[in-house]
Motif scaffolding. Structure first.
Motif, PDB file in Angstrom:
ATOM      1  N   ASP A  51      72.080 -88.016 -36.063  1.00 30.17           N
ATOM      2  CA  ASP A  51      72.690 -88.589 -37.416  1.00 30.17           C
ATOM      3  C   ASP A  51      72.894 -87.590 -38.371  1.00 30.17           C
ATOM      4  N   MET A  52      72.291 -86.314 -38.657  1.00 33.75           N
ATOM      5  CA  MET A  52      72.619 -85.602 -39.530  1.00 33.75           C
ATOM      6  C   MET A  52      73.887 -84.848 -39.128  1.00 33.75           C
ATOM      7  N   ARG A  53      74.146 -84.417 -37.824  1.00 31.07           N
ATOM      8  CA  ARG A  53      75.409 -83.960 -37.344  1.00 31.07           C
ATOM      9  C   ARG A  53      76.464 -84.813 -37.636  1.00 31.07           C
ATOM     10  N   GLU A  54      76.410 -85.905 -37.156  1.00 31.05           N
ATOM     11  CA  GLU A  54      77.390 -87.004 -37.509  1.00 31.05           C
ATOM     12  C   GLU A  54      77.686 -86.908 -39.005  1.00 31.05           C
ATOM     13  N   ALA A  55      76.533 -86.903 -39.940  1.00 27.25           N
ATOM     14  CA  ALA A  55      77.260 -86.965 -41.285  1.00 27.25           C
ATOM     15  C   ALA A  55      77.707 -85.717 -41.590  1.00 27.25           C
ATOM     16  N   LEU A  56      77.522 -84.410 -41.100  1.00 24.89           N
ATOM     17  CA  LEU A  56      78.058 -83.353 -41.503  1.00 24.89           C
ATOM     18  C   LEU A  56      79.528 -83.218 -40.942  1.00 24.89           C
ATOM     19  N   ASN A  57      79.734 -83.889 -39.851  1.00 25.35           N
ATOM     20  CA  ASN A  57      81.267 -83.763 -39.270  1.00 25.35           C
ATOM     21  C   ASN A  57      82.089 -84.740 -40.149  1.00 25.35           C
ATOM     22  N   SER A  58      81.402 -85.702 -40.809  1.00 25.54           N
ATOM     23  CA  SER A  58      82.340 -86.447 -41.445  1.00 25.54           C
ATOM     24  C   SER A  58      82.815 -86.076 -42.892  1.00 25.54           C
ATOM     25  N   GLY A  59      82.449 -85.033 -43.227  1.00 22.66           N
ATOM     26  CA  GLY A  59      82.463 -84.118 -44.443  1.00 22.66           C
ATOM     27  C   GLY A  59      82.253 -84.919 -45.640  1.00 22.66           C
ATOM     28  N   ASN A  60      81.486 -86.082 -45.614  1.00 21.43           N
ATOM     29  CA  ASN A  60      81.107 -86.660 -46.807  1.00 21.43           C
ATOM     30  C   ASN A  60      79.738 -86.553 -47.250  1.00 21.43           C
ATOM     31  N   LEU A  61      79.600 -85.938 -48.362  1.00 20.29           N
ATOM     32  CA  LEU A  61      78.250 -85.634 -48.906  1.00 20.29           C
ATOM     33  C   LEU A  61      77.438 -86.867 -48.986  1.00 20.29           C
ATOM     34  N   ASP A  62      78.023 -87.985 -49.284  1.00 22.68           N
ATOM     35  CA  ASP A  62      77.039 -89.012 -49.612  1.00 22.68           C
ATOM     36  C   ASP A  62      76.306 -89.521 -48.209  1.00 22.68           C
ATOM     37  N   LYS A  63      77.086 -89.537 -47.295  1.00 18.44           N
ATOM     38  CA  LYS A  63      76.472 -89.672 -45.820  1.00 18.44           C
ATOM     39  C   LYS A  63      75.256 -88.723 -45.640  1.00 18.44           C
ATOM     40  N   VAL A  64      75.670 -87.426 -45.898  1.00 20.67           N
ATOM     41  CA  VAL A  64      74.496 -86.562 -45.609  1.00 20.67           C
ATOM     42  C   VAL A  64      73.169 -86.872 -46.724  1.00 20.67           C
ATOM     43  N   ASN A  65      73.390 -87.358 -47.939  1.00 21.47           N
ATOM     44  CA  ASN A  65      72.472 -87.639 -48.818  1.00 21.47           C
ATOM     45  C   ASN A  65      71.856 -89.129 -48.450  1.00 21.47           C
ATOM     46  N   GLU A  66      72.612 -89.763 -47.554  1.00 17.15           N
ATOM     47  CA  GLU A  66      71.849 -90.996 -46.922  1.00 17.15           C
ATOM     48  C   GLU A  66      71.010 -90.522 -45.772  1.00 17.15           C
TER      49      GLU A  66
END
Length: 480
Positions: A407-422
């Motif tokens: 889930d963290m790799r997916e959030a990082l690949n999205s380039g969206n900081l909000d998803k990383v914070n989520e």
């Protein structure tokens, strides 16, 4: 076998009943005066020994910091030939700065320099040293100021070393003189043992002893040391409180360096360690109340005062010159320090709120680790390490990235900081801290300037802030 009486030569007596005095002098008064003279000399010698030991300890700490500064300056000597020497020296000073926990010197022993005020911190000592070096360089006006500064600091370091050798020599002489005399204070029991059979105390005796126990008004009072009465811990926090002027300074917008500079110029008394501590306590209290933006603001202003104070005489002008110069590496150093300090306060406040919640006290929700850019004019960008790279650092960064959960790799690949914070918000605080540390180590995050859309109201607001920042760059003058 002859008896050796030489061991009694070192015996120092404070009175003598067989002393002969002039008929017009009272014998008892003379003996008492002689006793006082011996005791006063003994106390003076002991105080001098304690003073020399304390000064030696302080000089050791100062020498350690000067040596660290010299090493940093010599390391960057090659950069000074191609870059601005003032900026290179500024970077070296920042790198050699020690941790705040080790900034305070050890407490003075009782009676040592009792007439002087509180001992200055090592940062103030280094600032005074740099002021003196700059004055000497201004008088000499060398062609290569950077190399001359390194040499001049080395001269001061050697002076302290010579002073240490002198202290060690005088201390050895005093200790030798102290050990040459046998006094009542040096008498101690060697081997002594006794055993007496005692009957068990009766119940009535024990009860009587309990009944006669004295109840003290101050239970923290120590009979062995009357001057040592343990104050309550709550009083310590009340003593450190920001002044009204410091509170006004704390509420100045973090990006408005023009106003901060002007406020310090008209209120120079806020450049003190007490005010910095007071603002950090304000940040801690705000974080406990869940006011993240206010806490981050107070930390920024507190460290601003600390940096200006640590840079010495021209520290205020030098700091605002560097911090408002676009792309200067001093900005990264300062903003990283602000971010790290804020997260330490944030994590500690989270622990306290969690304890309060567990005990049924005030505390709202579950604390999370969230990433935000400190500078309003920048934003955090995500850079994924390439899969195939010959660079060793890139390979190591890729291994760290692949070690994250899906889930963290997916959030990082999205380039969206909000998803990383989520994703970080779902983790425990200690686990999230470890992940943030790995992200920093891999260089996945970078600070970049925001792209402003001036066609919207929000974009026009940000554009106005950027124009104010540009005005600051032209406003900041070079102190040199």
């Amino acid at each position: 076998m002859p008896v050796d009486y030489s061991k009694w030569d070192a015996l120092e007596l404070s009175d003598d009943s067989d002393v002969e005095v002039h008929p017009n002098v009272d014998k008892r008064s003379f003996i008492r005066a002689k006793q006082n003279q011996i005791h006063m000399e003994r106390q003076r010698r002991k105080l001098q020994i304690e003073t020399f030991k304390y000064e030696h300890q302080i000089n050791d700490g100062l020498m350690k910091r000067i040596s660290s500064l010299l090493n940093a300056l010599k390391t960057h000597a090659s950069e000074a030939e191609t870059h601005n020497p003032g900026e290179v020296a500024f970077q070296a000073i920042m790198e050699s700065a020690g941790s705040p926990q080790d900034d305070k010197p050890p407490p003075r022993p009782e009676g040592v320099h009792a007439q002087e005020g509180p001992a200055p911190t090592y940062t103030k000592m280094m600032a005074a040293l740099l002021d003196q070096v700059n004055k000497e360089l201004d008088e000499k006006k060398p062609e290569n100021r950077y190399n001359a500064m390194v040499d001049e600091i080395g001269v001061h370091l050697q002076k302290i070393r010579d002073l240490q050798q002198k202290l060690e020599k005088e201390l050895a002489e005093l200790e030798k003189e102290e050990g040459r005399k046998i006094t009542s204070e040096g008498i101690h029991t060697g081997f002594n043992s006794s055993y007496v059979n005692k009957s068990a105390p009766s119940t009535s005796t024990t009860k009587k002893a309990d009944d006669t126990k004295v109840e003290l008004i101050n239970p923290n009072f120590s009979m062995s040391n009357p001057g040592e009465s343990k104050p309550e811990e709550e009083n310590d926090d009340k003593e450190v409180e920001a002044s009204p002027d410091a509170r006004k300074f704390a509420n100045i917008k973090a990006s408005d360096y023009r106003e901060s500079h002007a406020f310090i110029g008209s209120h120079p008394h806020i450049l003190s360690e007490k005010e910095t501590d007071g603002l950090l306590i304000m940040a801690f209290d705000a974080q406990l109340d869940g006011k993240d933006d206010s806490a981050r603001q107070y930390v920024h202003q507190a460290l601003l005062l600390q940096y200006c104070r640590a840079l010495g005489k021209d520290g205020v002008a030098l700091f605002f010159k560097r911090i408002t110069t676009k792309g200067h590496q001093a900005q990264d150093v300062f903003y990283k320090d602000v971010q790290d300090t804020y997260y330490r306060i944030k994590n500690r406040a989270a622990e306290i709120n969690a304890q309060r919640e567990a005990q049924g006290g005030p505390g709202e929700g579950v604390e999370q680790i969230q990433l935000h850019a400190v500078d309003p004019g920048t934003e955090i960008k995500i850079r994924i390490p390439p899969e195939k790279s010959e660079d060793e650092e890139e390979k190591k960064a890729r291994e760290i990235f692949e070690g994250f959960a899906p889930d963290m790799r997916e959030a990082l690949n999205s380039g969206n900081l909000d998803k990383v914070n989520e994703v970080l918000g779902k983790m425990k605080v200690d686990e999230a801290e470890e992940v943030v540390g790995l992200l920093s180590e891999a260089g996945i995050f970078s600070l970049e300037e925001k792209i402003i859309d001036a066609t919207t109201a929000e974009g026009q607001k940000h554009l106005k802030e950027m124009e104010e920042q540009a005005a600051l760059e032209s406003y900041a003058g070079d102190p040199e």
